[in-house]
Write a protein that holds these residues in place. Structure first.
Motif, PDB file in Angstrom:
ATOM      1  N   GLY A 113       0.790  -1.224   0.000  1.00 46.96           N
ATOM      2  CA  GLY A 113       0.000   0.000   0.000  1.00 46.96           C
ATOM      3  C   GLY A 113       0.821   1.271   0.000  1.00 46.96           C
ATOM      4  N   GLY A 114       2.145   1.164  -0.218  1.00 44.73           N
ATOM      5  CA  GLY A 114       2.954   2.382  -0.226  1.00 44.73           C
ATOM      6  C   GLY A 114       4.440   2.114  -0.172  1.00 44.73           C
ATOM      7  N   TYR A 115       5.151   2.967   0.575  1.00 38.75           N
ATOM      8  CA  TYR A 115       6.591   2.808   0.705  1.00 38.75           C
ATOM      9  C   TYR A 115       7.092   3.517   1.959  1.00 38.75           C
ATOM     10  N   PHE A 116       8.333   3.193   2.325  1.00 43.80           N
ATOM     11  CA  PHE A 116       9.049   3.827   3.418  1.00 43.80           C
ATOM     12  C   PHE A 116      10.273   4.485   2.800  1.00 43.80           C
ATOM     13  N   ALA A 117      10.444   5.804   3.021  1.00 38.63           N
ATOM     14  CA  ALA A 117      11.551   6.554   2.417  1.00 38.63           C
ATOM     15  C   ALA A 117      12.504   7.053   3.493  1.00 38.63           C
ATOM     16  N   VAL A 118      13.799   7.049   3.160  1.00 38.54           N
ATOM     17  CA  VAL A 118      14.829   7.525   4.088  1.00 38.54           C
ATOM     18  C   VAL A 118      15.819   8.385   3.311  1.00 38.54           C
ATOM     19  N   LEU A 122      27.458  14.342  16.297  1.00 41.42           N
ATOM     20  CA  LEU A 122      28.599  13.588  15.771  1.00 41.42           C
ATOM     21  C   LEU A 122      29.643  13.295  16.844  1.00 41.42           C
ATOM     22  N   ALA A 123      29.822  14.212  17.788  1.00 47.18           N
ATOM     23  CA  ALA A 123      30.856  14.030  18.809  1.00 47.18           C
ATOM     24  C   ALA A 123      30.564  12.854  19.732  1.00 47.18           C
ATOM     25  N   THR A 124      29.280  12.603  19.984  1.00 50.97           N
ATOM     26  CA  THR A 124      28.917  11.552  20.940  1.00 50.97           C
ATOM     27  C   THR A 124      28.172  10.393  20.297  1.00 50.97           C
ATOM     28  N   GLY A 125      27.598  10.633  19.122  1.00 47.59           N
ATOM     29  CA  GLY A 125      26.768   9.626  18.476  1.00 47.59           C
ATOM     30  C   GLY A 125      25.369   9.536  19.066  1.00 47.59           C
ATOM     31  N   LEU A 126      25.055  10.394  20.028  1.00 48.89           N
ATOM     32  CA  LEU A 126      23.775  10.328  20.708  1.00 48.89           C
ATOM     33  C   LEU A 126      22.678  11.050  19.945  1.00 48.89           C
ATOM     34  N   LEU A 127      21.462  10.574  20.115  1.00 49.85           N
ATOM     35  CA  LEU A 127      20.301  11.233  19.542  1.00 49.85           C
ATOM     36  C   LEU A 127      20.119  12.578  20.228  1.00 49.85           C
ATOM     37  N   ALA A 128      20.107  13.650  19.442  1.00 52.66           N
ATOM     38  CA  ALA A 128      19.943  15.001  19.989  1.00 52.66           C
ATOM     39  C   ALA A 128      18.500  15.475  19.918  1.00 52.66           C
ATOM     40  N   ALA A 129      17.783  15.056  18.859  1.00 49.53           N
ATOM     41  CA  ALA A 129      16.418  15.547  18.697  1.00 49.53           C
ATOM     42  C   ALA A 129      15.619  14.649  17.767  1.00 49.53           C
ATOM     43  N   GLY A 130      14.314  14.661  17.999  1.00 46.06           N
ATOM     44  CA  GLY A 130      13.340  14.043  17.111  1.00 46.06           C
ATOM     45  C   GLY A 130      12.285  15.082  16.785  1.00 46.06           C
ATOM     46  N   LEU A 131      11.971  15.225  15.526  1.00 47.07           N
ATOM     47  CA  LEU A 131      11.023  16.257  15.105  1.00 47.07           C
ATOM     48  C   LEU A 131       9.949  15.660  14.213  1.00 47.07           C
ATOM     49  N   GLU A 132       8.706  15.992  14.505  1.00 52.94           N
ATOM     50  CA  GLU A 132       7.656  15.718  13.541  1.00 52.94           C
ATOM     51  C   GLU A 132       7.940  16.634  12.363  1.00 52.94           C
ATOM     52  N   LEU A 189       0.581  10.118   4.637  1.00 51.86           N
ATOM     53  CA  LEU A 189       2.003  10.366   4.868  1.00 51.86           C
ATOM     54  C   LEU A 189       2.275  10.640   6.347  1.00 51.86           C
ATOM     55  N   ALA A 190       3.438  10.209   6.822  1.00 43.57           N
ATOM     56  CA  ALA A 190       3.921  10.548   8.169  1.00 43.57           C
ATOM     57  C   ALA A 190       5.422  10.786   8.067  1.00 43.57           C
ATOM     58  N   PHE A 191       5.897  11.945   8.597  1.00 42.36           N
ATOM     59  CA  PHE A 191       7.286  12.370   8.463  1.00 42.36           C
ATOM     60  C   PHE A 191       7.941  12.508   9.844  1.00 42.36           C
ATOM     61  N   VAL A 192       9.238  12.192   9.909  1.00 43.93           N
ATOM     62  CA  VAL A 192      10.016  12.405  11.130  1.00 43.93           C
ATOM     63  C   VAL A 192      11.464  12.722  10.746  1.00 43.93           C
ATOM     64  N   VAL A 193      12.107  13.572  11.558  1.00 43.55           N
ATOM     65  CA  VAL A 193      13.535  13.853  11.424  1.00 43.55           C
ATOM     66  C   VAL A 193      14.203  13.453  12.739  1.00 43.55           C
ATOM     67  N   CYS A 194      15.317  12.757  12.642  1.00 45.97           N
ATOM     68  CA  CYS A 194      16.141  12.422  13.805  1.00 45.97           C
ATOM     69  C   CYS A 194      17.509  13.069  13.621  1.00 45.97           C
ATOM     70  N   SER A 250      12.778  10.567   7.492  1.00 45.74           N
ATOM     71  CA  SER A 250      12.116   9.379   6.974  1.00 45.74           C
ATOM     72  C   SER A 250      10.615   9.622   6.967  1.00 45.74           C
ATOM     73  N   TYR A 251       9.969   8.916   6.080  1.00 43.88           N
ATOM     74  CA  TYR A 251       8.519   9.025   6.023  1.00 43.88           C
ATOM     75  C   TYR A 251       7.930   7.781   5.400  1.00 43.88           C
ATOM     76  N   THR A 252       6.665   7.586   5.728  1.00 42.85           N
ATOM     77  CA  THR A 252       5.913   6.502   5.125  1.00 42.85           C
ATOM     78  C   THR A 252       4.791   7.085   4.286  1.00 42.85           C
ATOM     79  N   LEU A 253       4.487   6.385   3.247  1.00 46.18           N
ATOM     80  CA  LEU A 253       3.282   6.631   2.464  1.00 46.18           C
ATOM     81  C   LEU A 253       2.556   5.298   2.450  1.00 46.18           C
ATOM     82  N   VAL A 254       1.444   5.227   3.153  1.00 42.75           N
ATOM     83  CA  VAL A 254       0.671   3.992   3.234  1.00 42.75           C
ATOM     84  C   VAL A 254      -0.792   4.349   3.037  1.00 42.75           C
ATOM     85  N   ASP A 255      -1.400   3.703   2.060  1.00 43.67           N
ATOM     86  CA  ASP A 255      -2.819   3.938   1.753  1.00 43.67           C
ATOM     87  C   ASP A 255      -3.123   5.428   1.597  1.00 43.67           C
ATOM     88  N   GLY A 256      -2.212   6.157   0.950  1.00 44.12           N
ATOM     89  CA  GLY A 256      -2.415   7.567   0.660  1.00 44.12           C
ATOM     90  C   GLY A 256      -2.134   8.507   1.819  1.00 44.12           C
TER      91      GLY A 256
END
Length: 105
Positions: free
Chosen positions: A47-52, A84-94, A75-80, A67-73
């Protein structure tokens, strides 16, 4: 703990006009070799795809992916963002509005 920004947060923090100089700076860093930007990859789903899309900016010290999905028309988007200095996740954004702001810029 990583920062989390909802669509409402993004709307209150950034306009397309404010994004223009930020996007221009990103293109300058990309041209200078400070950034590595990878093409979009789409994985098929029923029914769609997953994009990165991924990039790293050594000058700013962050790597990220949209990344985002398109499923059955639908869409859902996210940015992570990762530090770089620590490799840790700094933020997640819709990121539906964030993408529209970037496109407008």
């Amino acid at each position: 703990m990583p920062l989390y920004l909802s669509e409402t947060d993004v709307a209150s923090l950034l306009t397309p006009a404010e994004a223009v100089p930020v996007v221009e700076d990103c293109f300058r860093r990309l041209a200078s070799g400070a950034c590595d930007n990878r093409p979009r990859t789409r994985l098929p789903l029923e029914g769609g795809y997953f994009a990165v899309m991924a990039a790293a900016d050594s000058e700013l010290g962050y790597a990220g992916l949209k990344s985002y999905t398109l499923v059955d028309g639908k869409l859902a988007f996210v940015v992570c963002l990762f530090e770089l200095a620590t490799g840790l996740l700094a933020a997640g954004l819709e990121a539906d509005l964030l993408g529209k702001i970037r496109t407008g810029a």
